[in-house]
Design a protein around this motif. Structure first.
Motif, PDB file in Angstrom:
ATOM      1  N   GLN A   1       0.822  -1.211   0.000  1.00 20.83           N
ATOM      2  CA  GLN A   1       0.000   0.000   0.000  1.00 20.83           C
ATOM      3  C   GLN A   1       0.859   1.266   0.000  1.00 20.83           C
ATOM      4  O   GLN A   1       0.428   2.316  -0.447  1.00 20.83           O
ATOM      5  N   ALA A   2       2.059   1.166   0.549  1.00 26.17           N
ATOM      6  CA  ALA A   2       2.928   2.348   0.635  1.00 26.17           C
ATOM      7  C   ALA A   2       3.545   2.688  -0.709  1.00 26.17           C
ATOM      8  O   ALA A   2       3.959   3.818  -0.937  1.00 26.17           O
ATOM      9  N   ILE A   3       3.601   1.687  -1.579  1.00 31.45           N
ATOM     10  CA  ILE A   3       4.250   1.915  -2.867  1.00 31.45           C
ATOM     11  C   ILE A   3       3.224   2.420  -3.878  1.00 31.45           C
ATOM     12  O   ILE A   3       2.208   1.781  -4.122  1.00 31.45           O
ATOM     13  N   THR A   4       3.500   3.584  -4.387  1.00 33.71           N
ATOM     14  CA  THR A   4       2.641   4.088  -5.459  1.00 33.71           C
ATOM     15  C   THR A   4       3.415   3.889  -6.754  1.00 33.71           C
ATOM     16  O   THR A   4       4.579   4.262  -6.851  1.00 33.71           O
ATOM     17  N   GLY A   5       2.739   3.309  -7.733  1.00 37.61           N
ATOM     18  CA  GLY A   5       3.434   2.977  -8.967  1.00 37.61           C
ATOM     19  C   GLY A   5       4.287   1.754  -8.741  1.00 37.61           C
ATOM     20  O   GLY A   5       3.939   0.875  -7.946  1.00 37.61           O
ATOM     21  N   SER A   6       5.421   1.708  -9.418  1.00 41.12           N
ATOM     22  CA  SER A   6       6.249   0.520  -9.272  1.00 41.12           C
ATOM     23  C   SER A   6       7.210   0.701  -8.105  1.00 41.12           C
ATOM     24  O   SER A   6       7.497   1.825  -7.688  1.00 41.12           O
ATOM     25  N   GLY A   7       7.690  -0.419  -7.643  1.00 36.50           N
ATOM     26  CA  GLY A   7       8.605  -0.363  -6.499  1.00 36.50           C
ATOM     27  C   GLY A   7       9.184  -1.718  -6.205  1.00 36.50           C
ATOM     28  O   GLY A   7       9.075  -2.647  -7.010  1.00 36.50           O
ATOM     29  N   ARG A   8       9.753  -1.813  -5.058  1.00 34.61           N
ATOM     30  CA  ARG A   8      10.445  -3.047  -4.743  1.00 34.61           C
ATOM     31  C   ARG A   8      10.193  -3.386  -3.282  1.00 34.61           C
ATOM     32  O   ARG A   8      10.202  -2.498  -2.418  1.00 34.61           O
ATOM     33  N   ILE A   9       9.964  -4.641  -3.033  1.00 34.97           N
ATOM     34  CA  ILE A   9       9.793  -5.094  -1.646  1.00 34.97           C
ATOM     35  C   ILE A   9      10.879  -6.123  -1.379  1.00 34.97           C
ATOM     36  O   ILE A   9      11.098  -7.043  -2.186  1.00 34.97           O
TER      37      ILE A   9
ATOM     38  N   ASP B   1      10.572  -1.788   1.977  1.00 31.16           N
ATOM     39  CA  ASP B   1       9.894  -1.365   0.752  1.00 31.16           C
ATOM     40  C   ASP B   1      10.463  -0.036   0.308  1.00 31.16           C
ATOM     41  O   ASP B   1      11.153   0.646   1.058  1.00 31.16           O
ATOM     42  N   THR B   2      10.169   0.318  -0.928  1.00 29.72           N
ATOM     43  CA  THR B   2      10.617   1.606  -1.456  1.00 29.72           C
ATOM     44  C   THR B   2       9.428   2.551  -1.549  1.00 29.72           C
ATOM     45  O   THR B   2       9.278   3.301  -2.517  1.00 29.72           O
ATOM     46  N   GLY B   3       8.586   2.499  -0.528  1.00 34.63           N
ATOM     47  CA  GLY B   3       7.353   3.290  -0.536  1.00 34.63           C
ATOM     48  C   GLY B   3       7.546   4.720  -0.061  1.00 34.63           C
ATOM     49  O   GLY B   3       8.664   5.244  -0.060  1.00 34.63           O
ATOM     50  N   VAL B   4       6.422   5.304   0.377  1.00 37.73           N
ATOM     51  CA  VAL B   4       6.432   6.729   0.720  1.00 37.73           C
ATOM     52  C   VAL B   4       7.212   7.030   1.999  1.00 37.73           C
ATOM     53  O   VAL B   4       7.632   8.150   2.222  1.00 37.73           O
ATOM     54  N   GLY B   5       7.319   6.019   2.857  1.00 31.83           N
ATOM     55  CA  GLY B   5       8.037   6.243   4.112  1.00 31.83           C
ATOM     56  C   GLY B   5       7.122   6.830   5.172  1.00 31.83           C
ATOM     57  O   GLY B   5       6.005   7.266   4.901  1.00 31.83           O
ATOM     58  N   ILE B   6       7.603   6.823   6.394  1.00 33.26           N
ATOM     59  CA  ILE B   6       6.808   7.316   7.525  1.00 33.26           C
ATOM     60  C   ILE B   6       7.528   8.532   8.115  1.00 33.26           C
ATOM     61  O   ILE B   6       8.705   8.440   8.463  1.00 33.26           O
ATOM     62  N   PRO B   7       6.850   9.642   8.218  1.00 35.51           N
ATOM     63  CA  PRO B   7       7.486  10.813   8.838  1.00 35.51           C
ATOM     64  C   PRO B   7       7.907  10.504  10.272  1.00 35.51           C
ATOM     65  O   PRO B   7       7.249   9.711  10.957  1.00 35.51           O
ATOM     66  N   GLU B   8       8.972  11.168  10.698  1.00 37.57           N
ATOM     67  CA  GLU B   8       9.551  10.830  11.997  1.00 37.57           C
ATOM     68  C   GLU B   8       8.549  10.963  13.143  1.00 37.57           C
ATOM     69  O   GLU B   8       8.518  10.146  14.052  1.00 37.57           O
ATOM     70  N   ASP B   9       7.754  11.992  13.072  1.00 37.84           N
ATOM     71  CA  ASP B   9       6.837  12.230  14.193  1.00 37.84           C
ATOM     72  C   ASP B   9       5.695  11.225  14.249  1.00 37.84           C
ATOM     73  O   ASP B   9       4.999  11.123  15.252  1.00 37.84           O
TER      74      ASP B   9
END
Ligand SMILES: Nc1ncnc2c1ncn2[C@@H]1O[C@H](COP(=O)(O)OP(=O)(O)OP(=O)(O)O)[C@@H](O)[C@H]1O
Ligand SMILES: [Mg+2]
Lengths: 506, 149
Positions: free
Chosen positions: A407-415, A434-442
Motif C-alpha cells: 500500500q505504501a508503494i505508489t506505482g512501481s517499487g520493490r519489496i 519497501d521503497t514506498g512513501v516512508g513514515i514521517p519521523e513524528d
C-alpha cells in the motif's frame, strides 16, 4: 774629683743596638711570612709596615751607634760627627712613621673588620644561594616527577573513559580526543581527527552547531545538550554534550573541553519502553472493550442467523438481516484483532518454520504484486532455525507488513524480504523493506497504536501494526521500524530461535 | 731652656764630648717625635685592649711591647733632656775609649743622664716581645692552614 765610668752605657749601647737590628729584622721576616700566608688580611700588612719602620729605625740608630763607636775607637771622630745629624734625622722620621702607621692602624682595622664581615656575609649568602639552587633543583625534579605521574594518571582517566572526551581550540578544531571518541565517531586512530576535523564537521545539523557555538561564546559552557553527531560511515549518534571553556574567562579564545555521552541506545530503549508502556495500557483497555463487545455481538449474530433461517432467500427481509449479520461478522473480526493485539487471544504454539511461512505468503501474493508492478526480492537464510510459536499468527504479522508495504508503494517499487540468524544473540531476524512513501519521523511512534491509520476510512482500520506488535511481543520478540520519507521503510522483526534445534543444527 | 736643648742633638754624640752645634729645631722635632711615638703606643695598647685582641697570645705580647716602647720613649725623652743639661767639659778621658768617664758633682743631671742612657734595657725587651707576638700570630695562622687541610 769623683767620676762615673761611661763603659756600662757604651757597652749596653753597643750590644743593645746590635740586638735591636737583629730582632727588628726577625720581626720583619715573620711579619712578611704572615702577610704572605694571608695576603688579604690588612692586619698583617700593618704589622709588616710597623716592623719595617722599626727595623729602619733600629738600623739607622743602631748603625749610627755601632759605626760611631767604631769610628771613635779608630780615632775618626770627625767623620762620625758629620754623619750624626743624618742618623738623628732618620730616627726622628722613623718615630713619626711608626706613630702614623699605628694611628692609621685603628682605622684600617675597622675597615678590615667590615671587609671581613662583608666577606663572611657574602660567603654565607653564596652558600645559601648554592643551597637554594640545590634545593630548587631537587624541587624541580620532584615536581617533574609528580607532574609526569599526574600526567600518566590523567592520561589514563582520559583514555580509559568510555565517554567521548575531547579538547577543541576556539575554532572548534579537535586538539585531542580519547579512544572512546575515536571509536564512537567511527575512526581508526586519533590522528585522523586531531587537527584535521572540527566539531562542526561531525554535527548532523549545522543549526545545532551554530546554537552550541553561540551558547559557548556567550556563557562559556553548555550542559547536557542533546546533539546529533554523524559518524564516519554515516550513522547518526545521539550524544549528551557538556562543554566548557578551558580558562574560566576565556569565552572567546583558548578553546574548550568537552564530554559527550553516547545516548543513542538509551534513547532508543527509552522510546521503546515508552511505546511498550503505552501499547500495554492501550492493550488493557482494548481487551476490556473487546471482551464486553464480544458477548452482545455474539447474541446479535445468533439472532440474525436465527431470523435469516426463518426468511426466504431473495426477499428484502432476508437481505436486510444478511447485512446485519455481515456487519456483525466485521465487528467480530475487529474485536478479534483487538484481542490479538491485547494478547488476550489464545495461541497454539508449535514449531514454526519462518522461511516456509514467508514462501506460502509470497505464493499467495505473487500475482497481486506482479500486477501492481512491484518486484519482490526474497533472500531467505537456508540455515534459519525454527521458532516456537503460532504459525497462523506469525503468518498474519508478515501478511500485515507485506500489505502495508504494497500500500505504501505508489506505482512501481520493490519489496525486500530477508531472513537471518544471529547466533550470538540466539535470535532470528526478519527484515521486510519497501521503497514506498516512508513514515514521517513524528508518526513513527504512533503507527503501532491501535486504530492509527493514514488511510481513508474503510480502507484501513489501523489495527494491522498493533496486532503485529501484540503477536511479536507475545512470542518474546521485538519489532522495529526505520523509515525515511520518500525513500522507504524497513521493518525488522526479531524472534528468539528455538534453542535445542539450533543447537543440533549448529 | 732652649739654649740647654740647643746643645743636644744626639745623646751618644755628647758621650764622646764632641762639641756639636746642633740646630735647635732638630732636637725639638726629635723630642716631639718621641712624644708622638709614645702617644701612639699608648693608643695602640688601649685599642688592642678595647677590641679584645689581647685574648690572643700574640696580640697580648704585642700589647706588652707597646707598653715597653711607651716606657722607652719616655726614658729616651728624659735622656735627651738630661743630656741637654750637661756641660761639655764634664766628660774626661780619651774620646772613643772605654776608659772615658763623666765627672760627678758638677751637675745634678749626671745621674739621670747615666740611668736614662741605659734605654736599651727597655727597648730590646720591647722589640723581643714584638717578635714573639708576631711569631705567635704566624704560628697560629700556620696551624689554621694545617687544620684546614
Ligand atoms: N510500509 C509502510 N510504508 C509507509 N507507511 C506505512 C507502512 N506501514 C504502515 N504504514 C503507516 O502506518 C499506518 C498504520 O498501519 P496499520 O497497518 O497499522 O494500519 P493500516 O494499514 O492503516 O490499516 P489496516 O492494516 O488495519 O488495514 C498506516 O496507515 C500507514 O500510514
Ligand atoms: Mg495495514
Amino acid at each position: 774629683m769623683e767620676a762615673y765610668p761611661l763603659a756600662p752605657v757604651v757597652l749596653t749601647d753597643f750590644i743593645g743596638s746590635a740586638l735591636m737590628i737583629v730582632l727588628s729584622c726577625a720581626c720583619v721576616r715573620y711579619a712578611f711570612l704572615l702577610r704572605r700566608a694571608r695576603p688579604a688580611n690588612v692586619l698583617w700588612t700593618y704589622l709588616l709596615a710597623f716592623s719595617l719602620a722599626l727595623a729602619a729605625f733600629s738600623v739607622s740608630r743602631g748603625v749610627g751607634h755601632l759605626v760611631g763607636q767604631l769610628l771613635s775607637f779608630a780615632g775618626k771622630g770627625d767623620v762620625w760627627k758629620a754623619l750624626l745629624p743624618y742618623s738623628g734625622a732618620v730616627n726622628t722620621l722613623m718615630f713619626v712613621v711608626v706613630g702614623s702607621i699605628t694611628l692609621f692602624f685603628q682605622r684600617v682595622q675597622i675597615i678590615n673588620r667590615e671587609i671581613l664581615n662583608d666577606k663572611r656575609d657574602l660567603e654565607k649568602a653564596s652558600s645559601e644561594v648554592i643551597r637554594l639552587n640545590r634545593d630548587l633543583q631537587s624541587l624541580v625534579e620532584a615536581r617533574t616527577r609528580q607532574l609526569s605521574a599526574s600526567e600518566v594518571r590523567y592520561r589514563a582517566l582520559f583514555e580509559g573513559s568510555i565517554d567521548v572526551v575531547f579538547i577543541v581550540d576556539d575554532t572548534g578544531r579537535f586538539e585531542d580526543l580519547n579512544q572512546a571518541g575515536v571509536r564512537t565517531l567511527g575512526y581508526e586512530s586519533p590522528e585522523e581527527l586531531i587537527g584535521v576535523l572540527s566539531l562542526k564537521d561531525v554535527f548532523v545539523k549545522e543549526r545545532d552547531y551554530d546554537a552550541l557555538a553561540y551558547q559557548l561564546r556567550t556563557h562559556g559552557f553548555v550542559r547536557d545538550r542533546e546533539c546529533l553527531l554523524m559518524s564516519r560511515n554515516g550513522d547518526e549518534i545521539l550524544v549528551l554534550l557538556g562543554m566548557s571553556a578551558k580558562a574560566p574567562d576565556a569565552h572567546v579564545k583558548g578553546g574548550y573541553h568537552g564530554i559527550a555521552k553516547d545516548i543513542t541506545a538509551r534513547k532508543r530503549m527509552e522510546r521503546q519502553l515508552q511505546r511498550a508502556d503505552r501499547l500495554a495500557s492501550l492493550g488493557q483497555i482494548s481487551a476490556g472493550i473487546a471482551h464486553e463487545i464480544n458477548n452482545p455481538l455474539g447474541i446479535i449474530l445468533g439472532y440474525a442467523q436465527l431470523i435469516m433461517r426463518g426468511c426466504d432467500k431473495g426477499t428484502q427481509g432476508y437481505e436486510d438481516v444478511r447485512t446485519i449479520e455481515r456487519q456483525a461478522q466485521n465487528c467480530r473480526r475487529i474485536v478479534g484483532d483487538l484481542l490479538k493485539f491485547a494478547r488476550a487471544a489464545d495461541t497454539r504454539k508449535t514449531v514454526v518454520n519462518v522461511n516456509q511461512c514467508l514462501r506460502d505468503l509470497l505464493a499467495l501474493l505473487a500475482r497481486q504484486f506482479e500486477s501492481a508492478g512491484i518486484m519482490v526480492e526474497a533472500r531467505l537464510d537456508p540455515e534459519l532455525p525454527a521458532v516456537v510459536g503460532d504459525t497462523d499468527k506469525i503468518k498474519q504479522v508478515f501478511m500485515n507488513l507485506l500489505v502495508n508495504a504494497k500500500q505504501a508503494i505508489t506505482g512501481s517499487g520493490r519489496i525486500g524480504i530477508e531472513t537471518a540468524h544471529d547466533v550470538e544473540s540466539g535470535q532470528i531476524c526478519v527484515i521486510i523493506s519497501d521503497t514506498g512513501v516512508g513514515i514521517p519521523e513524528d508518526l513513527a511512534d504512533k503507527v503501532f497504536d491501535p486504530f492509527f491509520t493514514t488511510k481513508p476510512v474503510g480502507e484501513g482500520t489501523g489495527l494491522g501494526l498493533s496486532v503485529s506488535y501484540g503477536i511479536i511481543h507475545d512470542h518474546g520478540g521485538t519489532i522495529e521500524l526505520n523509515s525515511e520519507v520518500g525513500k522507504g521503510t524497513v521493518f525488522t522483526i526479531q524472534l528468539p530461535a528455538r534453542v535445542d534445534e539450533s543447537a543440533k543444527n549448529g | 731652656m732652649p739654649p740647654a736643648i740647643l746643645g743636644v742633638l744626639l745623646a751618644p754624640g755628647r758621650v764622646w764630648a764632641l762639641q756639636v752645634h746642633p740646630e735647635p729645631e732638630g732636637l725639638i722635632a726629635h723630642q716631639l717625635a718621641h712624644l708622638f711615638f709614645a702617644t701612639t703606643m699608648a693608643v695602640l695598647a688601649y685599642w688592642l685592649h678595647v677590641n679584645r685582641f689581647v685574648r690572643e697570645r700574640g696580640w697580648r705580647l704585642i700589647q706588652i711591647s707597646c707598653l715597653l716602647f711607651l716606657l722607652w720613649n719616655i726614658g729616651a725623652f728624659a735622656g735627651h733632656w738630661a743630656a741637654a743639661h750637661l756641660p761639655d767639659d764634664i766628660f774626661v778621658g780619651e774620646p772613643g775609649s772605654l776608659s772615658r768617664k763623666v765627672l760627678s758633682g758638677q751637675s745634678v743631671w749626671v745621674l739621670p743622664y747615666l740611668i736614662f742612657h741605659l734605654d736599651h734595657l727597655i727597648c730590646v725587651p720591647a722589640i723581643l716581645c714584638l717578635l714573639l707576638g708576631i711569631r705567635s700570630l704566624y704560628v697560629k695562622v700556620l696551624d689554621e692552614d694545617g687544620a684546614g687541610f
